[in-house]
Design a protein around this motif. Structure first.
Motif, short mmCIF file in Angstrom:
data_model
loop_
_atom_site.label_atom_id
_atom_site.label_comp_id
_atom_site.label_asym_id
_atom_site.label_seq_id
_atom_site.Cartn_x
_atom_site.Cartn_y
_atom_site.Cartn_z
N TYR A 52 6.84 -14.44 7.04
CA TYR A 52 6.49 -13.44 8.05
C TYR A 52 6.49 -12.00 7.51
O TYR A 52 6.04 -11.10 8.20
CB TYR A 52 7.47 -13.51 9.23
N GLY A 53 7.02 -11.81 6.32
CA GLY A 53 7.10 -10.46 5.77
C GLY A 53 8.39 -9.75 6.14
O GLY A 53 8.75 -8.74 5.56
N TYR A 54 9.08 -10.26 7.16
CA TYR A 54 10.36 -9.69 7.57
C TYR A 54 11.07 -10.71 8.45
O TYR A 54 10.54 -11.81 8.68
CB TYR A 54 10.17 -8.35 8.28
N LEU A 55 12.26 -10.36 8.92
CA LEU A 55 13.06 -11.33 9.67
C LEU A 55 13.42 -10.77 11.06
O LEU A 55 14.55 -10.31 11.27
CB LEU A 55 14.33 -11.68 8.89
N PRO A 56 12.44 -10.77 11.97
CA PRO A 56 12.76 -10.28 13.31
C PRO A 56 13.76 -11.21 14.00
O PRO A 56 14.01 -12.32 13.54
CB PRO A 56 11.41 -10.29 14.02
N MET A 57 14.28 -10.75 15.13
CA MET A 57 15.36 -11.48 15.80
C MET A 57 14.97 -12.89 16.19
O MET A 57 15.77 -13.81 16.10
CB MET A 57 15.84 -10.71 17.02
N ARG A 91 2.39 -2.58 3.25
CA ARG A 91 1.75 -3.48 2.28
C ARG A 91 2.28 -3.22 0.87
O ARG A 91 2.29 -4.11 0.03
CB ARG A 91 0.23 -3.27 2.30
N HIS A 92 2.71 -1.99 0.60
CA HIS A 92 3.24 -1.65 -0.72
C HIS A 92 4.63 -1.03 -0.56
O HIS A 92 4.80 -0.13 0.26
CB HIS A 92 2.33 -0.64 -1.42
N THR A 93 5.57 -1.52 -1.34
CA THR A 93 6.92 -0.93 -1.31
C THR A 93 7.04 0.04 -2.48
O THR A 93 6.83 -0.34 -3.63
CB THR A 93 8.00 -2.00 -1.41
N ARG A 130 0.76 1.16 5.24
CA ARG A 130 0.49 1.08 3.78
C ARG A 130 1.76 1.04 2.95
O ARG A 130 1.87 0.27 2.01
CB ARG A 130 -0.32 2.31 3.34
N PHE A 131 2.72 1.91 3.28
CA PHE A 131 3.88 2.05 2.40
C PHE A 131 5.22 1.93 3.12
O PHE A 131 5.37 2.40 4.25
CB PHE A 131 3.85 3.43 1.72
N GLU A 168 -2.57 7.13 -4.01
CA GLU A 168 -3.94 6.94 -3.50
C GLU A 168 -4.59 5.68 -4.07
O GLU A 168 -5.54 5.16 -3.50
CB GLU A 168 -4.80 8.17 -3.81
N GLY A 169 -4.07 5.19 -5.17
CA GLY A 169 -4.62 3.97 -5.76
C GLY A 169 -4.19 2.69 -5.03
O GLY A 169 -4.59 1.60 -5.41
N TYR A 170 -3.39 2.85 -3.99
CA TYR A 170 -2.88 1.67 -3.25
C TYR A 170 -3.30 1.76 -1.78
O TYR A 170 -2.88 2.68 -1.09
CB TYR A 170 -1.35 1.61 -3.36
N GLN A 171 -4.16 0.85 -1.37
CA GLN A 171 -4.66 0.90 0.03
C GLN A 171 -4.04 -0.18 0.92
O GLN A 171 -3.34 -1.00 0.54
CB GLN A 171 -6.17 0.76 0.05
#
Ligand code: FES
Length: 171
Positions: A52-57, A91-93, A130-131, A168-171
């Motif tokens: 899921y990309g994260y762990l919601p409740m 999308r980018h850390t 994005r970030f 700017e190179g990361y969309q």
């Protein structure tokens, strides 16, 4: 300790649901794989976060139910380890090093540029998704100071005014 458990329990119960029930069914495979195996909570959480990309409740609650582990225990584990997150990530850390070597070579200025231009502070995710910005103490690449990671990419010897140009190179 009882008070802490009560607070954790309340948090788990009072959360807003953001993942539809049909999406939660995807957890069944993880529960089948790890349920009933003591000590496998961390890999189960890791796989759920990959999903899921994260762990919601509601994900924590579904895992708690499936694995027969108190939801408050799962919440405690998720909030203890920094590699788990209960909020959606960008999308980018960006992992910006604020360790001594990087700090003296300008990572503070890099941070200020990100705060001003991207509009996020440490621990936050940009509105456009994005970030996500994290600060770290040392990336083990002090010879390249100042350093930041964007996803898996290492950027070193950064001229602080170029920080946003790199992003700017990361969309
Ligand atoms: S202090 Fe930044 S990489 Fe070590």
């Amino acid at each position: 300790m009882k008070e802490r458990d009560a607070i954790l329990k309340k948090k788990v119960e009072s959360s807003v649901e953001v993942i539809p029930p049909e999406e939660l069914a995807k957890l069944d495979g993880i529960v089948d794989k790890y349920g009933g195996r003591a000590g496998y909570l961390i890999p189960a959480l890791k796989e759920a976060q990959d999903l899921y990309g994260y762990l919601p409740m509601e994900v924590q609650r579904a895992l708690a139910e499936g694995m027969h582990i108190p939801a408050s225990h799962i919440y405690g584990v998720v909030t203890f380890y920094s590699f788990f997150t209960i909020t959606p990530r960008g999308r980018h850390t960006i992992r910006l090093c604020l360790g001594t070597a990087c700090y003296v070579k300008g990572s503070k200025e890099m941070l200020e540029n990100i705060v001003r231009e991207v509009g996020i502070n440490v621990g936050e995710t940009s509105e456009d998704g994005r970030f996500t910005l994290e600060a770290v103490r040392c990336l083990g690449a002090c010879g390249l100071a100042p350093v930041m990671l964007i996803g898996e990419d290492t950027h070193g010897n950064i001229h602080p005014p170029d920080t946003v140009k790199i992003l700017e190179g990361y969309q």
